[in-house]
Scaffold this active site. Structure first.
Site, PDB file in Angstrom:
ATOM      1  N   HIS A  72     -10.690   1.131  -3.535  1.00 21.64           N
ATOM      2  CA  HIS A  72     -12.026   1.112  -2.953  1.00 21.64           C
ATOM      3  C   HIS A  72     -13.089   1.759  -3.834  1.00 21.64           C
ATOM      4  O   HIS A  72     -12.802   2.752  -4.531  1.00 21.64           O
ATOM      5  CB  HIS A  72     -12.021   1.869  -1.619  1.00 21.64           C
ATOM      6  CG  HIS A  72     -11.139   1.257  -0.573  1.00 21.64           C
ATOM      7  ND1 HIS A  72     -11.118  -0.092  -0.298  1.00 21.64           N
ATOM      8  CD2 HIS A  72     -10.260   1.835   0.302  1.00 21.64           C
ATOM      9  CE1 HIS A  72     -10.255  -0.321   0.695  1.00 21.64           C
ATOM     10  NE2 HIS A  72      -9.720   0.829   1.064  1.00 21.64           N
ATOM     11  N   LYS A  88      -6.957  -4.592  -3.695  1.00 20.64           N
ATOM     12  CA  LYS A  88      -7.769  -5.168  -2.630  1.00 20.64           C
ATOM     13  C   LYS A  88      -8.758  -4.128  -2.113  1.00 20.64           C
ATOM     14  O   LYS A  88      -8.648  -2.942  -2.413  1.00 20.64           O
ATOM     15  CB  LYS A  88      -6.887  -5.680  -1.486  1.00 20.64           C
ATOM     16  CG  LYS A  88      -5.965  -4.631  -0.864  1.00 20.64           C
ATOM     17  CD  LYS A  88      -4.960  -5.290   0.069  1.00 20.64           C
ATOM     18  CE  LYS A  88      -4.011  -4.283   0.688  1.00 20.64           C
ATOM     19  NZ  LYS A  88      -4.631  -3.371   1.652  1.00 20.64           N
ATOM     20  N   ASP A 113       0.785  -1.242   0.000  1.00 26.36           N
ATOM     21  CA  ASP A 113       0.000   0.000   0.000  1.00 26.36           C
ATOM     22  C   ASP A 113       0.818   1.295   0.000  1.00 26.36           C
ATOM     23  O   ASP A 113       0.479   2.257   0.710  1.00 26.36           O
ATOM     24  CB  ASP A 113      -0.953   0.017   1.206  1.00 26.36           C
ATOM     25  CG  ASP A 113      -2.001  -1.080   1.140  1.00 26.36           C
ATOM     26  OD1 ASP A 113      -2.040  -1.818   0.135  1.00 26.36           O
ATOM     27  OD2 ASP A 113      -2.778  -1.207   2.103  1.00 26.36           O
ATOM     28  N   HIS A 165     -17.182   2.869   0.180  1.00 23.54           N
ATOM     29  CA  HIS A 165     -16.674   1.662   0.835  1.00 23.54           C
ATOM     30  C   HIS A 165     -17.031   1.624   2.318  1.00 23.54           C
ATOM     31  O   HIS A 165     -17.103   2.657   2.987  1.00 23.54           O
ATOM     32  CB  HIS A 165     -15.144   1.594   0.675  1.00 23.54           C
ATOM     33  CG  HIS A 165     -14.565   0.281   1.054  1.00 23.54           C
ATOM     34  ND1 HIS A 165     -13.725   0.112   2.127  1.00 23.54           N
ATOM     35  CD2 HIS A 165     -14.724  -0.961   0.502  1.00 23.54           C
ATOM     36  CE1 HIS A 165     -13.369  -1.164   2.211  1.00 23.54           C
ATOM     37  NE2 HIS A 165     -13.957  -1.827   1.242  1.00 23.54           N
ATOM     38  N   CYS A 224      -2.239  -3.230   7.506  1.00 22.38           N
ATOM     39  CA  CYS A 224      -2.143  -4.062   6.296  1.00 22.38           C
ATOM     40  C   CYS A 224      -0.846  -4.852   6.217  1.00 22.38           C
ATOM     41  O   CYS A 224      -0.838  -5.983   5.719  1.00 22.38           O
ATOM     42  CB  CYS A 224      -2.344  -3.197   5.062  1.00 22.38           C
ATOM     43  SG  CYS A 224      -4.020  -2.487   4.971  1.00 22.38           S
ATOM     44  N   ASP A 262      -4.853  -0.531  -2.099  1.00 20.37           N
ATOM     45  CA  ASP A 262      -6.259  -0.365  -1.761  1.00 20.37           C
ATOM     46  C   ASP A 262      -6.940   0.230  -2.991  1.00 20.37           C
ATOM     47  O   ASP A 262      -6.408   1.167  -3.607  1.00 20.37           O
ATOM     48  CB  ASP A 262      -6.418   0.588  -0.575  1.00 20.37           C
ATOM     49  CG  ASP A 262      -6.374  -0.134   0.769  1.00 20.37           C
ATOM     50  OD1 ASP A 262      -6.142  -1.352   0.784  1.00 20.37           O
ATOM     51  OD2 ASP A 262      -6.562   0.545   1.797  1.00 20.37           O
TER      52      ASP A 262
END
Length: 287
Positions: free
Chosen positions: A69, A111, A28, A73, A156, A67
């Site tokens: 989203h 993700k 990330d 989210h 994470c 990430d």
């Protein structure tokens, strides 16, 4: 030597020497997680140069996560989640930081794409309802150990490391190449001990890979995995730089021993003889 002073959890976990059997997971490193971003992590921008140097090492795979989203989210505070809006798919905030050495990244895994399920880990979402395919990718590449860096250490990064260990990979978090949201490094390390995750320093990995190895160190590295193919080839490719390299007979003896190991390992069906390997390793150690 175990990476954090504890016993290795399998394979060659006890040494920081990097080969093609290792993978680097860069977690990330996105604009919104940098200082000034919507969910900025203090000091996250400062680890980019260190991660870039790691990416240049001979890992079998360098993988990054993002990430990614939807705009509504479940993790966002407007929906009662714990975080401000961040890393919305397709926005500048979701992009990997431009200074990251992306040319070395072999795959990017996105993700947190499902509206109602958050996803911290590089392997699967928080509900364990869907997987990214990372485990299968690592196994397909012959990876036995993963190193984890990035942000945030206490979210994470930690989730990815726990899942890597749960999947059976020897797992090392390089804490100086991570930054946390809230928890201290010591607190995260203490939690890792119970789940088989080791910690080490990226600077120590780089120091080992940048300097010459003594014959004794070469022997110890070879002995750990009993000279698996990745180790033999990686060490033979770079470890023929030894202290006292002006000592030509000693250098030739080391070179000959390493080349003997390489030629023994002639194909995927060929099993190296344990006793023969140990005899050569003992020869190297005595140089």
């Amino acid at each position: 030597m175990a990476a954090n002073g504890h016993s290795g959890s399998g394979g060659h976990a006890g040494t920081l020497f990097i080969t093609s059997a290792d993978a680097l997971l860069v977690i990330d490193m996105q604009a919104d997680f940098m200082p000034g971003g919507t969910l900025g992590v203090a000091g996250a921008d400062g680890i980019v140069p260190l991660i870039n140097r790691l990416c240049e090492l001979p890992f079998g795979l360098v993988a990054a996560t993002q990430d990614w989203h939807p705009a509504d989210h479940v993790s966002f505070d407007m929906r009662g989640g714990p975080w401000p809006v961040h890393c919305v798919a397709g926005t500048k905030g979701a992009a990997l930081v431009p200074d990251l050495a992306q040319a070395h990244i072999g795959v990017v895994l996105r993700k947190g794409m499902r509206r109602d399920i958050d996803s911290y880990s590089a392997f699967e979402d928080n509900a364990r309802a869907s997987r990214t395919g990372l485990e299968e990718l690592l196994r397909g590449r012959g990876i036995s150990r993963v190193f984890v860096v990035g942000v945030a250490l206490d979210y994470c990064v930690a989730a990815s490391a726990r899942d890597a260990a749960r999947a059976g990979f020897a797992t090392v978090v390089l804490t100086d190449a991570c930054r946390s949201v809230a928890q201290s490094v010591a607190a995260v390390q203490a939690a890792f001990v119970n789940v088989g995750v080791e910690t080490a320093l990226a600077v120590d990995v780089l120091s080992l890979m940048d300097r010459a190895l003594t014959p004794r160190e070469i022997a110890d590295l070879l002995e750990a995995p009993l000279a698996g193919r990745a180790y033999v080839q990686a060490i033979a490719a770079r470890a023929l730089k030894i202290y006292n390299s002006h000592d030509r007979p000693r250098f030739k003896a080391l070179s000959d021993a390493l080349m003997e190991l390489v030629t023994m390992d002639t194909g995927p069906e060929f099993e190296l003889d344990r006793n023969a390997i140990l005899a050569i390793i003992d020869t190297i150690r005595a140089l």
